[in-house]
Motif scaffolding. Structure first.
Motif, PDB file in Angstrom:
ATOM      1  N   ARG A 108      -2.106  14.305  -9.579  1.00 33.80           N
ATOM      2  CA  ARG A 108      -2.714  13.239 -10.388  1.00 33.80           C
ATOM      3  C   ARG A 108      -3.115  12.034  -9.518  1.00 33.80           C
ATOM      4  NH1 ARG A 108      -6.015  12.816 -14.350  1.00 33.80           N
ATOM      5  NH2 ARG A 108      -5.739  11.007 -15.680  1.00 33.80           N
ATOM      6  N   HIS A 109      -2.255  11.712  -8.533  1.00 32.29           N
ATOM      7  CA  HIS A 109      -2.583  10.584  -7.658  1.00 32.29           C
ATOM      8  C   HIS A 109      -3.922  10.813  -6.960  1.00 32.29           C
ATOM      9  CE1 HIS A 109      -2.691   8.437  -3.771  1.00 32.29           C
ATOM     10  NE2 HIS A 109      -2.224   7.445  -4.488  1.00 32.29           N
ATOM     11  N   THR A 110      -4.114  12.028  -6.453  1.00 30.64           N
ATOM     12  CA  THR A 110      -5.334  12.332  -5.705  1.00 30.64           C
ATOM     13  C   THR A 110      -6.567  12.134  -6.588  1.00 30.64           C
ATOM     14  OG1 THR A 110      -3.961  14.087  -4.799  1.00 30.64           O
ATOM     15  CG2 THR A 110      -6.263  14.041  -4.082  1.00 30.64           C
ATOM     16  N   ILE A 168      -1.320   4.519 -10.060  1.00 30.21           N
ATOM     17  CA  ILE A 168      -1.418   5.340  -8.847  1.00 30.21           C
ATOM     18  C   ILE A 168      -0.288   5.042  -7.864  1.00 30.21           C
ATOM     19  CG2 ILE A 168      -3.870   5.940  -8.847  1.00 30.21           C
ATOM     20  CD1 ILE A 168      -4.335   3.579  -6.942  1.00 30.21           C
ATOM     21  N   LEU A 169       0.200   3.802  -7.901  1.00 30.60           N
ATOM     22  CA  LEU A 169       1.271   3.415  -6.977  1.00 30.60           C
ATOM     23  C   LEU A 169       2.535   4.248  -7.187  1.00 30.60           C
ATOM     24  CD1 LEU A 169       2.021   1.235  -4.827  1.00 30.60           C
ATOM     25  CD2 LEU A 169       2.822  -0.192  -6.710  1.00 30.60           C
ATOM     26  N   THR A 170       2.763   4.665  -8.423  1.00 28.38           N
ATOM     27  CA  THR A 170       3.990   5.415  -8.719  1.00 28.38           C
ATOM     28  C   THR A 170       3.688   6.855  -9.148  1.00 28.38           C
ATOM     29  OG1 THR A 170       3.938   4.453 -10.929  1.00 28.38           O
ATOM     30  CG2 THR A 170       5.365   3.389  -9.331  1.00 28.38           C
ATOM     31  N   CYS A 222      -2.825   0.974   1.174  1.00 24.72           N
ATOM     32  CA  CYS A 222      -3.311  -0.075   0.272  1.00 24.72           C
ATOM     33  C   CYS A 222      -4.809   0.041  -0.056  1.00 24.72           C
ATOM     34  CB  CYS A 222      -3.040  -1.440   0.891  1.00 24.72           C
ATOM     35  SG  CYS A 222      -3.648  -2.782  -0.143  1.00 24.72           S
ATOM     36  N   LEU A 223      -5.082   0.171  -1.339  1.00 27.29           N
ATOM     37  CA  LEU A 223      -6.466   0.251  -1.810  1.00 27.29           C
ATOM     38  C   LEU A 223      -7.199  -1.071  -1.590  1.00 27.29           C
ATOM     39  CD1 LEU A 223      -8.463   1.972  -3.667  1.00 27.29           C
ATOM     40  CD2 LEU A 223      -7.558   0.594  -5.535  1.00 27.29           C
ATOM     41  N   GLY A 224      -6.454  -2.169  -1.661  1.00 24.18           N
ATOM     42  CA  GLY A 224      -7.080  -3.494  -1.593  1.00 24.18           C
ATOM     43  C   GLY A 224      -7.171  -4.058  -0.189  1.00 24.18           C
ATOM     44  N   PRO A 258       4.857  -9.677   7.745  1.00 27.96           N
ATOM     45  CA  PRO A 258       4.264  -8.803   6.714  1.00 27.96           C
ATOM     46  C   PRO A 258       4.528  -9.292   5.285  1.00 27.96           C
ATOM     47  CG  PRO A 258       6.245  -7.822   7.623  1.00 27.96           C
ATOM     48  CD  PRO A 258       5.997  -9.059   8.420  1.00 27.96           C
ATOM     49  N   PRO A 259       3.480  -9.424   4.465  1.00 22.66           N
ATOM     50  CA  PRO A 259       3.661  -9.893   3.085  1.00 22.66           C
ATOM     51  C   PRO A 259       4.603  -9.003   2.268  1.00 22.66           C
ATOM     52  CG  PRO A 259       1.338  -9.957   3.676  1.00 22.66           C
ATOM     53  CD  PRO A 259       2.048  -9.258   4.801  1.00 22.66           C
ATOM     54  N   ILE A 260       4.585  -7.690   2.538  1.00 22.26           N
ATOM     55  CA  ILE A 260       5.530  -6.773   1.893  1.00 22.26           C
ATOM     56  C   ILE A 260       6.470  -6.270   2.976  1.00 22.26           C
ATOM     57  CG2 ILE A 260       5.787  -4.526   0.713  1.00 22.26           C
ATOM     58  CD1 ILE A 260       4.251  -6.151  -1.098  1.00 22.26           C
ATOM     59  N   LEU A 292      -6.928  10.289  -9.445  1.00 26.15           N
ATOM     60  CA  LEU A 292      -7.178   8.905  -9.832  1.00 26.15           C
ATOM     61  C   LEU A 292      -7.549   8.028  -8.649  1.00 26.15           C
ATOM     62  CD1 LEU A 292      -4.658   7.949 -12.634  1.00 26.15           C
ATOM     63  CD2 LEU A 292      -7.045   8.552 -12.786  1.00 26.15           C
ATOM     64  N   ARG A 293      -6.912   8.283  -7.529  1.00 32.84           N
ATOM     65  CA  ARG A 293      -7.210   7.483  -6.343  1.00 32.84           C
ATOM     66  C   ARG A 293      -8.668   7.723  -5.925  1.00 32.84           C
ATOM     67  NH1 ARG A 293      -4.651   4.036  -2.004  1.00 32.84           N
ATOM     68  NH2 ARG A 293      -6.483   3.871  -0.712  1.00 32.84           N
ATOM     69  N   GLY A 294      -9.106   8.983  -6.015  1.00 27.11           N
ATOM     70  CA  GLY A 294     -10.491   9.305  -5.679  1.00 27.11           C
ATOM     71  C   GLY A 294     -11.446   8.514  -6.538  1.00 27.11           C
ATOM     72  N   LEU A 352       2.488  -1.258   9.815  1.00 28.35           N
ATOM     73  CA  LEU A 352       2.592  -0.495   8.563  1.00 28.35           C
ATOM     74  C   LEU A 352       2.528  -1.419   7.340  1.00 28.35           C
ATOM     75  CD1 LEU A 352       5.346   2.077   9.615  1.00 28.35           C
ATOM     76  CD2 LEU A 352       2.870   2.441   9.513  1.00 28.35           C
ATOM     77  N   SER A 353       1.974  -2.602   7.521  1.00 31.80           N
ATOM     78  CA  SER A 353       2.030  -3.600   6.436  1.00 31.80           C
ATOM     79  C   SER A 353       1.210  -3.234   5.208  1.00 31.80           C
ATOM     80  CB  SER A 353       1.605  -4.967   6.964  1.00 31.80           C
ATOM     81  OG  SER A 353       2.497  -5.337   7.984  1.00 31.80           O
ATOM     82  N   PHE A 354       0.212  -2.376   5.373  1.00 30.10           N
ATOM     83  CA  PHE A 354      -0.528  -1.866   4.211  1.00 30.10           C
ATOM     84  C   PHE A 354      -0.030  -0.471   3.813  1.00 30.10           C
ATOM     85  CE2 PHE A 354      -4.162  -4.739   5.642  1.00 30.10           C
ATOM     86  CZ  PHE A 354      -4.114  -5.563   4.525  1.00 30.10           C
ATOM     87  N   GLY A 355       1.113  -0.072   4.330  1.00 32.06           N
ATOM     88  CA  GLY A 355       1.607   1.270   4.068  1.00 32.06           C
ATOM     89  C   GLY A 355       0.929   2.279   4.984  1.00 32.06           C
ATOM     90  N   ASN A 369       0.364 -14.410   0.295  1.00 26.96           N
ATOM     91  CA  ASN A 369       1.282 -14.497   1.433  1.00 26.96           C
ATOM     92  C   ASN A 369       0.591 -14.216   2.759  1.00 26.96           C
ATOM     93  OD1 ASN A 369       3.487 -15.323  -0.041  1.00 26.96           O
ATOM     94  ND2 ASN A 369       3.974 -13.234  -0.641  1.00 26.96           N
ATOM     95  N   LEU A 370      -0.403 -13.351   2.759  1.00 26.74           N
ATOM     96  CA  LEU A 370      -1.159 -13.152   4.007  1.00 26.74           C
ATOM     97  C   LEU A 370      -1.795 -14.480   4.443  1.00 26.74           C
ATOM     98  CD1 LEU A 370      -2.523 -11.621   6.309  1.00 26.74           C
ATOM     99  CD2 LEU A 370      -4.343 -10.975   4.724  1.00 26.74           C
ATOM    100  N   ILE A 371      -2.447 -15.164   3.494  1.00 29.13           N
ATOM    101  CA  ILE A 371      -3.132 -16.416   3.827  1.00 29.13           C
ATOM    102  C   ILE A 371      -2.110 -17.462   4.292  1.00 29.13           C
ATOM    103  CG2 ILE A 371      -4.474 -18.335   2.864  1.00 29.13           C
ATOM    104  CD1 ILE A 371      -5.834 -16.205   1.016  1.00 29.13           C
ATOM    105  N   VAL A 400      -0.954 -11.101  12.376  1.00 29.43           N
ATOM    106  CA  VAL A 400      -0.180 -11.817  11.346  1.00 29.43           C
ATOM    107  C   VAL A 400       0.457 -10.787  10.410  1.00 29.43           C
ATOM    108  CG1 VAL A 400      -0.305 -13.345   9.331  1.00 29.43           C
ATOM    109  CG2 VAL A 400      -1.565 -13.936  11.410  1.00 29.43           C
ATOM    110  N   LEU A 401      -0.325  -9.767  10.019  1.00 26.27           N
ATOM    111  CA  LEU A 401       0.209  -8.733   9.129  1.00 26.27           C
ATOM    112  C   LEU A 401       1.409  -8.024   9.762  1.00 26.27           C
ATOM    113  CD1 LEU A 401      -3.173  -7.329   7.812  1.00 26.27           C
ATOM    114  CD2 LEU A 401      -1.287  -8.050   6.331  1.00 26.27           C
ATOM    115  N   ARG A 402       1.314  -7.757  11.060  1.00 25.34           N
ATOM    116  CA  ARG A 402       2.426  -7.095  11.744  1.00 25.34           C
ATOM    117  C   ARG A 402       3.626  -8.031  11.859  1.00 25.34           C
ATOM    118  NH1 ARG A 402       5.088  -6.731  16.618  1.00 25.34           N
ATOM    119  NH2 ARG A 402       3.928  -8.501  17.463  1.00 25.34           N
TER     120      ARG A 402
END
Ligand code: HEM
Length: 391
Positions: free
Chosen positions: A77-79, A70-72, A338-340, A273-275, A81-83, A329-332, A235-237, A268-270
């Motif tokens: 199709r994304h909609t 789903i990331l790519t 981010c699903l997680g 940011p891990p990504i 599978l993401r659902g 925007l750290s989770f996009g 990395n968040l932790i 911390v995320l801001r």
């Protein structure tokens, strides 16, 4: 133009934010010849890119074979599978994990408390997310170490910026992906015969418009969870503990008022940011600022810069524990958000509560090593040694 290579000195990789601040002022949008892609640094531009999957596709030519996740993927199709996977990641499923996260955190801390010193990365921040994703998927605990090795390889960047290093990393990733695929194929085979209460069983039963997912899709999704969920949460932790050690009064403040912890984690995320960046490809010619990005060109959105944009955040280089609003925007953003995120937030929350409840005076052991992670898209350190006193 400040070349990205300039960010490769140790100091800048550990604290790249002043460079981003400068780039946002001087070249908010620019083409980097050496990497053959556009870099975008301002919040407003990045927000626009992430909000518009029609113009900015996620289908980038990723190195690892032709496995699509789903990331790519792009809609439709994304909609679909993401659902489907959203259903497997409901708030209920995640909140049910709280007591497991708690007891694993306690077990990991039991192992180190006598020493009154630990490496946050290897003793806590690495094992916890791997164990949780493995449990969620339904992988037996004895296979955890295998998992860790595979997921490390999947997110690894090349050691050097040479063709050789790139070729080697692609070969390693292909091998790890093959091994993981064989592994998951075996687990899926077992769950098909005898379903359990785990994510793999759920995915095997799920249907999109009357059709079951293909084996390839289920494997791809399982591998994605490992690749996307482990190092990021690690990395968040680690970054959260790093922040705690940088401000001792913050530790007491959070211990006295644990209701501040969710806001602390968002900050911390801001702040760390891990990504650091999110990639897209232009599907048509499009202007950003004064520049024309042509169809097919790669666009890298530096969220680590957007999160410090003074046009969006007041006093952006100050860590404000109860910052509101905090639209980092750290989770996009948008359809690939981010699903997680709920799982990462819950793990972060429980780890912080537990650490602060059990330990005081958490301090970085001066003189111990702090090496940054090679991948330029990841913000984190490979080890972070702290000392503490038991409460
Ligand atoms: C997507 C960051 C934890 C699974 C994303 C994206 C970001 C991100 C920035 C968007 C990528 C894009 O737009 O191209 C993070 C951070 C985490 C974290 C910073 C930890 C602090 C997790 C965890 C899981 C996970 C724990 C799984 C258990 C995913 C998945 C996607 C995703 C499946 C793809 C969603 C889609 O394409 O629709 N994550 N993530 N992430 N993340 Fe996370």
């Amino acid at each position: 133009i400040i070349p990205m290579a300039e960010l490769n000195t140790k100091e800048k990789r550990l604290l790249p934010f002043p460079v981003f601040n400068q780039l946002r002022q001087t070249t908010p949008v620019r083409y980097d010849e050496s990497r053959g892609c556009w870099d975008v640094f301002r919040y407003e531009d990045i927000h626009r890119i992430l909000k518009d999957p029609v113009t900015f596709s996620s289908k980038r030519g990723l190195a690892v074979k032709d496995r699509e996740t789903i990331l790519t993927m792009d809609p439709p199709r994304h909609t679909q599978l993401r659902g489907l996977v959203n259903k497997a990641f409901t708030p209920k499923v995640i909140s049910d994990l709280a007591s497991r996260i708690s007891s694993i955190t306690d077990e990991l801390l039991d192992d180190v408390q006598i020493k009154e010193t630990m490496d946050i990365v290897s003793d806590l921040a690495v094992p916890l997310p791997v164990i949780m994703i493995a449990e969620l998927l339904g992988v037996p605990p004895e296979d955890r170490n295998l998992f860790k090795e595979w997921s490390d390889i999947l997110v690894k960047g090349p050691d050097q910026n040479t063709d050789e290093a790139f070729k080697q990393i692609i070969a390693e990733k292909e091998q790890a992906t093959d091994e993981l695929s064989d592994y998951f194929a075996r687990i899926a085979e077992q769950r098909r015969v005898e379903p359990k209460e785990d994510l793999i069983s759920l995915l095997l039963q799920a249907e999109v418009e009357g059709e079951k997912l293909s084996d390839k899709e289920i494997l791809g999704f399982s591998i994605l969870l490992l690749a996307a969920g482990n190092e990021t949460t690690t990395n968040l932790i680690t970054n959260a503990v790093r922040r705690l050690t940088e401000d001792i009064t913050l530790q007491q403040q959070l211990r006295d008022s644990p209701e501040l912890i969710p806001g602390f984690l968002e900050e911390v995320l801001r702040f760390y940011p891990p990504i650091q960046a999110i990639g897209r490809v232009a599907t048509q010619d499009v202007e950003i600022g004064d520049f024309l990005i042509t169809k097919g060109q790669q666009v890298v959105s530096w969220v680590a810069s957007a999160n410090r944009d003074e046009a969006k955040f007041a006093d952006p280089d100050t860590f404000i524990v109860d910052r509101k609003p905090n639209a980092h925007l750290s989770f996009g953003f948008g359809i690939h958000f981010c699903l997680g995120a709920p799982l990462a937030r819950l793990e972060g929350q429980i780890v912080m509560e537990t650490l602060l409840k059990r330990f005081r005076d958490i301090q970085f052991v001066t003189g111990s090593e702090m090496t940054y992670i090679q991948s330029p898209f990841v913000y984190g350190v490979k080890q972070y040694k702290v000392s503490f006193a038991r409460l």
